[in-house]
Scaffold this motif. Structure first.
Motif, short mmCIF file in Angstrom:
data_model
loop_
_atom_site.label_atom_id
_atom_site.label_comp_id
_atom_site.label_asym_id
_atom_site.label_seq_id
_atom_site.Cartn_x
_atom_site.Cartn_y
_atom_site.Cartn_z
N GLU A 33 -9.23 31.12 -12.75
CA GLU A 33 -7.80 31.35 -12.65
C GLU A 33 -7.02 30.43 -13.58
O GLU A 33 -7.44 29.31 -13.84
N THR A 34 -5.86 30.89 -14.07
CA THR A 34 -4.98 30.03 -14.85
C THR A 34 -3.68 29.80 -14.09
O THR A 34 -2.97 30.74 -13.77
N ARG A 201 -11.90 32.79 -19.86
CA ARG A 201 -12.51 34.03 -19.35
C ARG A 201 -14.02 34.00 -19.48
O ARG A 201 -14.74 34.30 -18.55
N ALA A 221 -1.11 33.19 -18.02
CA ALA A 221 -1.26 32.62 -16.67
C ALA A 221 -1.40 33.70 -15.60
O ALA A 221 -0.94 34.82 -15.75
N ASP A 222 -2.07 33.35 -14.51
CA ASP A 222 -2.11 34.21 -13.33
C ASP A 222 -0.98 33.83 -12.38
O ASP A 222 -0.30 34.67 -11.83
N ARG A 223 -0.85 32.52 -12.19
CA ARG A 223 0.18 32.03 -11.28
C ARG A 223 0.97 30.93 -11.95
O ARG A 223 0.50 30.28 -12.87
N PRO A 237 2.70 34.41 -8.16
CA PRO A 237 2.04 35.12 -9.25
C PRO A 237 3.04 35.35 -10.38
O PRO A 237 4.24 35.55 -10.11
N VAL A 238 2.53 35.33 -11.61
CA VAL A 238 3.41 35.43 -12.78
C VAL A 238 4.36 36.62 -12.71
O VAL A 238 5.57 36.47 -12.90
N HIS A 239 3.84 37.82 -12.40
CA HIS A 239 4.72 38.99 -12.46
C HIS A 239 5.84 38.92 -11.42
O HIS A 239 6.94 39.38 -11.68
N GLU A 310 1.56 35.11 -1.23
CA GLU A 310 1.18 34.30 -2.38
C GLU A 310 2.34 33.50 -2.96
O GLU A 310 2.23 32.96 -4.05
#
Ligand SMILES: Nc1ncnc2c1ncn2[C@@H]1O[C@H](COP(=O)(O)OP(=O)(O)OP(=O)(O)O)[C@@H](O)[C@H]1O
Ligand code: SF4
Ligand SMILES: [Mg+2]
Length: 327
Positions: A33-34, A201, A221-223, A237-239, A310
């Motif tokens: 994870e990033t 990855r 990034a993921d989060r 989370p990023v989105h 989250e």
């Protein structure tokens, strides 16, 4: 969970008093994870990372509370030699300034090879072959010819690749990259970031990416964890963050990045300055700068409210903030 930082506190003794640099930081990163850590200068991003790595400047710095659980073990309870064994082999750090992190009088091959000689007991010859392999892996052209060169003979971008190679030499489970591309020009920044994401990855590492730059975060990034005055003010989370921030400070950061679709609009800047860490404002530390601040904000410290499974926000009015930002 690979790394869990729980309720971490760090102080610095300064001439002006005790600077409370980290005030109850909690964040976590899983394998593969990033996590991007964002926040203005002085918000405690690097100090938190230094405490995790065990390289905090002590004194003047001092960890006054919390836990750093790495694969379930609290690193803060380890003796220095056990701690040193974790560093490099299990977690590694990449700094902004490669030139001052590399030794100017040793060839890059010797510096990369050293990792294998010291930690793996390899011969010099095998270690050199490993160094070439690593340089290939971070896509330094003509690695075999350049392995005997010195740091100053490489460009800034290539030096940063050498730093990345050094950090991943022993295939650690966690890498902390502290503003790894800030000193580079924009196109090279993108290449180095892409390389980092790709290696993460491939190797399934956890990555903590510290940056000022919300622009680069979206792609890698993921989060995100947003820091202010030594606290986490939002994690998500990023989105989710891009869609609708749940903290006015995150909103301010987002509004201050240039966007193509907002061309011609005046760029927003968060007003005021980050607080003096020897005298953090009471209540919500962001209240003197917050466009939504109310009386309660000057008195009650907002806890990290649960926004969703989250997502957390340290704002009493997070619901309002989400509604306004998604409108
Ligand atoms: N060696 C030190 N001595 C005294 N105070 C320090 C030291 N290192 C950090 N601090 C204090 O901790 C605060 C947080 O510093 P930190 O380096 O974590 O900020 P940062 O979020 O990484 O900022 P930047 O984006 O500028 O790198 C600083 O503003 C300073 O008050
Ligand atoms: S708690 Fe109050 S001052 Fe703090 S961010 Fe939320 S609205 Fe602003
Ligand atoms: Mg920093």
């Amino acid at each position: 969970m690979l790394l869990e930082v729980r309720d971490l506190y760090v102080e610095f003794r300064t001439r002006d008093g005790v600077a409370k640099a980290v005030n109850g930081v909690t964040y976590s990163v899983d394998a593969g994870e990033t996590l991007a850590v964002l926040g203005e200068s002085g918000s405690g991003k690097s100090v938190t990372a230094q405490a995790v790595m065990g390289i905090l400047d002590t004194p003047p710095g001092r960890i006054t509370g919390g836990e750093v659980l790495f694969r379930g073990r609290d690193l803060l309870k380890l003796k220095e030699d056990a701690r040193r064994a974790v560093r490099g082999a299990e977690m590694a750090m990449i700094f902004q300034d490669a030139l001052s992190s590399l030794n100017p009088v040793l060839t890059v091959g010797d510096q990369l090879g050293e990792m294998f000689v010291v930690h793996r007991g390899m011969s010099r010859k095998d270690a050199r072959a490993k160094a070439v392999e690593l340089m290939d892996r971070v896509r330094i052209p003509a690695a075999r010819e350049r392995v005997g060169q010195y740091p100053h003979q490489f460009s800034g971008g290539m030096r940063q690749r050498i730093m990345i190679a050094m950090a991943m030499a022993l295939e650690p489970a966690l890498i902390i990259a502290d503003e790894p591309t800030t000193a580079l020009d924009v196109t090279v920044q993108a290449q180095v970031m892409e390389l980092l994401a790709e290696l993460r990855r491939e190797l399934g590492m956890g990555l903590i990416l510290i940056t000022h730059d919300l622009g680069v975060v979206a792609d890698v990034a993921d989060r995100i964890a947003v820091m202010y005055a030594g606290r986490i003010v939002e994690t998500a989370p990023v989105h989710d963050i891009y869609k609708a921030p749940a903290h006015p400070y995150t909103q301010g950061l987002l509004d201050s990045i240039p966007r193509l679709d907002h061309k011609g609009r005046e760029l927003y800047a968060i007003k005021g300055l980050p607080p003096n860490l020897t005298a953090i404002p009471p209540g919500c530390p962001f209240h003197p700068r917050c466009p939504r601040a109310r009386d309660v904000c000057r008195i009650d410290v907002p806890p990290l409210y649960r926004v969703s499974e989250e997502r957390r926000s340290a704002c009493h009015f997070w619901e309002e903030t989400v509604d306004a930002s998604s409108a």
